[in-house]
Design an enzyme around this catalytic site. Structure first.
Site, PDB file in Angstrom:
ATOM      1  N   CYS A 101     -15.616 -19.428 -43.721  1.00  0.00           N
ATOM      2  CA  CYS A 101     -16.057 -19.315 -45.102  1.00  0.00           C
ATOM      3  C   CYS A 101     -17.542 -19.658 -45.156  1.00  0.00           C
ATOM      4  CB  CYS A 101     -15.252 -20.292 -45.964  1.00  0.00           C
ATOM      5  SG  CYS A 101     -15.704 -20.256 -47.706  1.00  0.00           S
ATOM      6  N   HIS A 143      -8.170 -14.707 -49.500  1.00  0.00           N
ATOM      7  CA  HIS A 143      -9.161 -15.784 -49.325  1.00  0.00           C
ATOM      8  C   HIS A 143     -10.106 -15.842 -50.539  1.00  0.00           C
ATOM      9  CE1 HIS A 143     -12.205 -18.076 -46.729  1.00  0.00           C
ATOM     10  NE2 HIS A 143     -12.910 -17.732 -47.791  1.00  0.00           N
ATOM     11  N   GLU A 144     -10.625 -14.674 -50.927  1.00  0.00           N
ATOM     12  CA  GLU A 144     -11.584 -14.643 -52.046  1.00  0.00           C
ATOM     13  C   GLU A 144     -10.889 -14.964 -53.369  1.00  0.00           C
ATOM     14  OE1 GLU A 144     -14.493 -14.732 -51.123  1.00  0.00           O
ATOM     15  OE2 GLU A 144     -14.248 -13.892 -49.119  1.00  0.00           O
ATOM     16  N   HIS A 147     -10.718 -18.546 -54.079  1.00  0.00           N
ATOM     17  CA  HIS A 147     -11.966 -19.151 -54.587  1.00  0.00           C
ATOM     18  C   HIS A 147     -11.996 -19.151 -56.117  1.00  0.00           C
ATOM     19  CE1 HIS A 147     -14.368 -20.138 -51.104  1.00  0.00           C
ATOM     20  NE2 HIS A 147     -14.266 -18.932 -50.571  1.00  0.00           N
TER      21      HIS A 147
HETATM   22 ZN    ZN Z   1     -14.703 -18.436 -48.626  1.00  0.00          ZN
END
Ligand code: ZN
Length: 177
Positions: A101, A143-144, A147
């Protein structure tokens, strides 16, 4: 001209916030933010970046899979802006693979993710899309997406034994992969 933005690092509270939906896709500042995010993810050798990572707490991220220094085996695709995404269905199958990341430099971890997901999102031209994603691209999306809810990949690693420095990762995984 697109600008390279500064990426917030782990410990910055913006990475732990719940991001806000975008209502006005045509807003000049949002379109500019998309251009800047695309330039930033390319410059930093990422395959994705989420708006909260540049301290803009919106439900927006870029998926930009392509082979680069940090991900030499990534599949190539057009960088895509994903606005107000939803994961509407997922496979029961979960696969573990290495992630990094831009907000957590120097560390890689083995992260379990759904192998396949069905998603809905709005693109930068305001069109609604429904799509099935698999494998590496599905991994980037998850993953995004995390966030936007204040979650980072370290939260999903099952054991600290499944963490590596980037240097060891390059030596052990990339060269054999
Ligand atoms: Zn990330």
């Amino acid at each position: 001209m697109a600008k390279i933005l500064q990426v917030s690092q782990l410990g910055n509270p913006v990475l732990r916030q719940q991001a806000q939906p975008i209502d006005d896709f045509g807003d000049r500042n949002i379109q500019k933010l998309i251009d800047n995010l695309m330039a930033t993810v390319a410059k930093e050798n990422g395959v994705g970046i989420a708006a909260p990572q540049v301290a803009e707490s919106y439900r927006l991220f870029i998926v930009a899979s392509r082979p680069n220094l940090r991900y030499p085996h990534a599949p190539k695709m057009e960088p895509t802006a994903i606005i107000n995404p939803r994961i509407i269905a997922h496979s029961s199958e979960v696969v573990k693979d290495w992630e990094g990341c831009l907000s957590i430099p120097g560390i890689r971890g083995l992260v379990p993710r759904y192998q396949e997901i069905e998603v809905e999102y709005t693109s930068r031209d305001g069109k609604l899309h429904r799509q099935e994603l698999t494998d590496f691209v599905a991994r980037i999306f998850q993953h995004e997406y995390d966030h936007l809810d204040g979650i980072v990949f370290l939260d999903r690693v099952e054991s600290t034994q499944e963490l590596m420095t980037e240097q060891e990762y390059d030596r052990r995984i990339v060269q054999n992969g």
